[in-house]
Design a protein around this motif. Structure first.
Motif, PDB file in Angstrom:
ATOM      1  N   LEU A  28      44.230  21.964  15.911  1.00  0.00           N
ATOM      2  CA  LEU A  28      44.416  20.578  15.490  1.00  0.00           C
ATOM      3  C   LEU A  28      44.845  20.480  14.024  1.00  0.00           C
ATOM      4  CD1 LEU A  28      41.429  18.818  17.285  1.00  0.00           C
ATOM      5  CD2 LEU A  28      43.845  18.593  17.797  1.00  0.00           C
ATOM      6  N   SER A  29      44.217  21.299  13.151  1.00  0.00           N
ATOM      7  CA  SER A  29      44.609  21.282  11.740  1.00  0.00           C
ATOM      8  C   SER A  29      46.063  21.726  11.575  1.00  0.00           C
ATOM      9  CB  SER A  29      43.677  22.193  10.933  1.00  0.00           C
ATOM     10  OG  SER A  29      42.332  21.775  11.058  1.00  0.00           O
ATOM     11  N   PHE A  30      46.402  22.786  12.284  1.00  0.00           N
ATOM     12  CA  PHE A  30      47.778  23.278  12.225  1.00  0.00           C
ATOM     13  C   PHE A  30      48.756  22.227  12.759  1.00  0.00           C
ATOM     14  CE2 PHE A  30      51.281  25.817  14.099  1.00  0.00           C
ATOM     15  CZ  PHE A  30      51.727  26.441  12.938  1.00  0.00           C
ATOM     16  N   TYR A  31      48.348  21.491  13.789  1.00  0.00           N
ATOM     17  CA  TYR A  31      49.207  20.458  14.387  1.00  0.00           C
ATOM     18  C   TYR A  31      49.429  19.287  13.415  1.00  0.00           C
ATOM     19  CZ  TYR A  31      51.168  17.606  18.162  1.00  0.00           C
ATOM     20  OH  TYR A  31      52.010  16.876  18.944  1.00  0.00           O
ATOM     21  N   VAL A  32      48.322  18.894  12.727  1.00  0.00           N
ATOM     22  CA  VAL A  32      48.450  17.803  11.749  1.00  0.00           C
ATOM     23  C   VAL A  32      49.377  18.210  10.610  1.00  0.00           C
ATOM     24  CG1 VAL A  32      47.206  16.418  10.047  1.00  0.00           C
ATOM     25  CG2 VAL A  32      46.228  16.774  12.316  1.00  0.00           C
ATOM     26  N   LEU A  33      49.183  19.439  10.111  1.00  0.00           N
ATOM     27  CA  LEU A  33      50.002  19.910   8.985  1.00  0.00           C
ATOM     28  C   LEU A  33      51.467  20.015   9.379  1.00  0.00           C
ATOM     29  CD1 LEU A  33      50.148  20.982   6.097  1.00  0.00           C
ATOM     30  CD2 LEU A  33      49.642  23.270   6.995  1.00  0.00           C
ATOM     31  N   LEU A  34      51.736  20.622  10.534  1.00  0.00           N
ATOM     32  CA  LEU A  34      53.128  20.765  10.960  1.00  0.00           C
ATOM     33  C   LEU A  34      53.763  19.416  11.293  1.00  0.00           C
ATOM     34  CD1 LEU A  34      53.316  23.976  13.182  1.00  0.00           C
ATOM     35  CD2 LEU A  34      54.312  23.592  10.942  1.00  0.00           C
ATOM     36  N   SER A  35      52.994  18.481  11.841  1.00  0.00           N
ATOM     37  CA  SER A  35      53.536  17.147  12.148  1.00  0.00           C
ATOM     38  C   SER A  35      53.974  16.440  10.875  1.00  0.00           C
ATOM     39  CB  SER A  35      52.482  16.313  12.879  1.00  0.00           C
ATOM     40  OG  SER A  35      52.141  16.894  14.106  1.00  0.00           O
ATOM     41  N   LEU A  36      53.138  16.579   9.817  1.00  0.00           N
ATOM     42  CA  LEU A  36      53.500  15.958   8.540  1.00  0.00           C
ATOM     43  C   LEU A  36      54.742  16.618   7.951  1.00  0.00           C
ATOM     44  CD1 LEU A  36      52.816  13.941   6.318  1.00  0.00           C
ATOM     45  CD2 LEU A  36      51.302  15.663   5.311  1.00  0.00           C
ATOM     46  N   ILE A  37      54.809  17.954   8.032  1.00  0.00           N
ATOM     47  CA  ILE A  37      55.980  18.672   7.491  1.00  0.00           C
ATOM     48  C   ILE A  37      57.239  18.288   8.261  1.00  0.00           C
ATOM     49  CG2 ILE A  37      57.019  20.949   7.202  1.00  0.00           C
ATOM     50  CD1 ILE A  37      54.203  22.032   6.655  1.00  0.00           C
ATOM     51  N   LEU A  38      57.166  18.231   9.588  1.00  0.00           N
ATOM     52  CA  LEU A  38      58.342  17.892  10.392  1.00  0.00           C
ATOM     53  C   LEU A  38      58.795  16.450  10.139  1.00  0.00           C
ATOM     54  CD1 LEU A  38      57.467  19.592  13.805  1.00  0.00           C
ATOM     55  CD2 LEU A  38      59.228  20.273  12.168  1.00  0.00           C
ATOM     56  N   LEU A  39      57.823  15.540   9.946  1.00  0.00           N
ATOM     57  CA  LEU A  39      58.186  14.149   9.655  1.00  0.00           C
ATOM     58  C   LEU A  39      58.920  14.044   8.314  1.00  0.00           C
ATOM     59  CD1 LEU A  39      58.104  11.114  10.217  1.00  0.00           C
ATOM     60  CD2 LEU A  39      55.799  11.074   9.226  1.00  0.00           C
ATOM     61  N   GLY A  40      58.371  14.701   7.287  1.00  0.00           N
ATOM     62  CA  GLY A  40      59.026  14.654   5.989  1.00  0.00           C
ATOM     63  C   GLY A  40      60.372  15.345   5.988  1.00  0.00           C
TER      64      GLY A  40
END
Length: 596
Positions: free
Chosen positions: A69-81
């Motif tokens: 879940l932590s990895f998913y949140v971090l990658l989701s933020l990176i992909l959005l930016g």
């Protein structure tokens, strides 16, 4: 015969198609889905922790679940930016993100320990998004990956616990649902793509028609003004010229329709505001009359241009106010001089039909009369010589008689020449041809013309600019010869020393050629008949010179006018400028005028 291969070929053909959304729509939907991924990752993490706390269990989620879940949140933020900042390779970014969604959902489904319908339903969103945002082959790979993970998870759970055909059946049914959702989403996306292409095609066609309409309005010889709520929203170039309202040449636009919409609107508003201010000042009566017409009512009247509007060029305008559906008003301005020109053309046509049929018949007996008068004059001269040697008394009496006859014969001959000139001018009217226009640099052409035709006369040239006009050189010569000869002849009646002045200058987008002489001018009662055929104040004239000159000018899109306000006798030739500074300014602002 072989339906299966045909189906495979059809599927392969559709998968290779590149019918995807346009980049602006793809970017918009990609940002929406990236935001959805980030919100989903945060929501999943909160739900896991809230669920753990609500079960009254002090144990936190497993390390794998927290890491995922932590990895998913971090990658989701990176992909959005990354998707928001970088606009290149958007489909690759989306494909990577969708593959990551499948992997993360599979890990979350694995950490749940049992089949979870809610997590499994999230696969459908990923499958639907992949078929809408990616190419068909890429979306199919994402879908197959989701099916493999779901079937593997169900199969692994069945082995770890107890083999259940129900679980495997649910997995297969879920996989079939993935394919159905993918196919449905793909068909919807293809329909959206086609609608986007159709809308873009229609937008281009509407834009093309709009450009054509604006060009037609710009090139109209009648003035067009549209007033909406007491504000001018459109005015073409003819309206400026007919009303002698100058535009601001420093405000210009590049003639494109892309990436300059704000600048285009600002400049258009400035031009419209400038036009409305000048119109309200110079033509306050006309502007008030247009505003006073109630919505939904039409009106037509004749407007007399004031002196400030160069009334010597355009005297009267026919104004028509036509209501439009949105309570705005369409105002049409028509120069009444055009009607007078049409009337003269009708006269010319009727005159040509009449004279062309009888001119040659008249010239035959006229030639005989002219020749007979010449022979009689020669006989008088010869008889005077023979009788000069005879009796003085008889000779004097005979000479007086012969001298009287000689004057009569001379009068007959001169009148036959005058009739012949009239016939030649009439034949010129009936034989008018289309003008062969050429570019003429007046500063170079005019001195040569004066040297060829008026070398022995006092004709003074004043060139105040270096304009170029488009005119038939032969017809321009005929016009100037006629005007200069008239000036020399009529100025000789008022002054012992006859002279003519020629002034060349520019006004707005026109080249002005003034032919000035020191004569007494044209009487007020003769002004309305000045350019009529056969009208003349000279007993020896034919009355066709000015009429022919005006016809030649109109054939070259020029105007010939008499200016009564001038201090001297002034005939003014007005022709459009070609490749001059004023014409360049007009061309630069022509795009602005289309949107005035």
């Amino acid at each position: 015969m072989k339906p299966a291969p045909r189906i495979l070929v059809t599927i392969s053909h559709y998968l290779r198609r590149d019918d995807t959304l346009a980049l602006p729509q793809l970017r918009r939907l990609g940002l929406i889905y990236s935001s959805y991924r980030f919100i989903l990752s945060l929501f999943s993490m909160l739900i896991v922790y809230i669920s753990a706390r609500s079960d009254s269990s002090p144990t936190l989620p497993s390390f794998l679940q927290q890491t995922v879940l932590s990895f998913y949140v971090l990658l989701s933020l990176i992909l959005l930016g990354l998707f928001y900042v970088v606009s290149k390779q958007m489909r690759r970014q989306l494909a990577f993100g969708l593959a990551l969604d499948v992997i993360i959902l599979s890990l979350l489904l694995y950490t749940a320990g049992a089949p979870d319908l809610q997590l499994t339903m999230l696969y459908m969103v990923v499958v639907a998004a992949s078929f809408m945002l990616l190419h068909g082959s890429q979306a199919l790979i994402i879908t197959l990956l989701a099916i493999i993970f779901v079937i593997y998870q169900q199969f692994f759970y069945a082995i770890a616990n107890s083999m259940s055909l129900t679980n495997l059946g649910d997995a297969l049914l879920m996989s079939a649902s993935f394919l159905a959702i993918g196919g449905l989403s793909w068909s919807i996306s293809q329909r959206l793509v086609q609608l986007e292409k159709m809308a873009a095609s229609h937008a281009k066609e509407v834009e093309r028609l709009n450009v054509i309409n604006q060009e037609v309005i710009t090139q109209m010889i009648n003035g067009v003004i549209v007033i909406d709520e007491q504000r001018i929203v459109l005015a073409n170039l003819a309206a400026h010229q007919l009303l002698s309202v100058s535009h601001n040449p420093s405000v210009s636009l590049h003639p494109t329709f892309v990436d300059i919409e704000d600048t285009q609107s600002t400049h258009r508003n400035l031009l419209l505001s400038n036009f409305q201010q000048q119109l309200s000042k110079q033509h306050a009566q006309l502007f008030k009359a247009c505003l006073s017409v109630a919505a939904g009512q039409s009106r037509a009247f004749i407007y007399d241009l004031p002196a400030v509007a160069n009334a010597s060029i355009f005297g009267k305008l026919r104004v028509q106010i036509i209501p439009l559906k949105d309570n705005s008003k369409l105002i049409l301005l028509e120069d009444l001089r055009r009607e007078q020109a049409n009337a003269q053309q009708l006269k010319l046509a009727s005159l040509g039909q009449l004279t062309a049929s009888i001119a040659h018949e008249i010239r035959n007996p006229l030639a005989a009369i002219s020749q007979a008068s010449q022979l009689l004059m020669e006989d008088v001269v010869e008889s005077n010589i023979e009788q000069s040697t005879g009796d003085s008394m008889v000779a004097n009496t005979s000479n007086n008689d012969e001298t009287g006859n000689h004057e009569l014969y001379k009068m007959i001959f001169s009148q036959t020449k005058r009739v012949n000139r009239i016939i030649e001018d009439v034949l010129k009217l009936s034989r008018q041809q289309t003008a062969n226009q050429q570019s003429i640099v007046l500063a170079e052409w005019m001195p040569t013309f004066l040297e060829n035709y008026f070398k022995e006369h006092d004709v003074f040239l004043h060139v105040k600019t270096q304009p170029t006009i488009s005119f038939d050189t032969h017809q321009l010569e005929q016009v100037l010869i006629n005007l200069i000869n008239n000036g020399l002849r009529y100025s000789s009646y008022a002054h012992p020393h006859a002279y003519v002045e020629i002034e060349i200058y520019c006004a707005d987008n026109d080249v002005i050629i003034d032919i000035l002489d020191g004569g007494t001018g044209v009487g007020f009662e003769d002004l309305q008949h000045l350019f009529n055929p056969f009208f003349t104040t000279d007993q020896s004239g034919t009355g066709l010179g000015l009429y022919l000159s005006q016809a030649f000018c109109e054939a070259n899109q020029a105007r010939l006018l008499y200016i009564p306000e001038h201090a001297k006798t002034c005939f003014r030739l007005i022709a459009p400028a070609v490749n001059s500074d004023t014409s360049i300014n007009m061309a630069e602002s022509n795009f602005n005028e289309r949107f005035l």
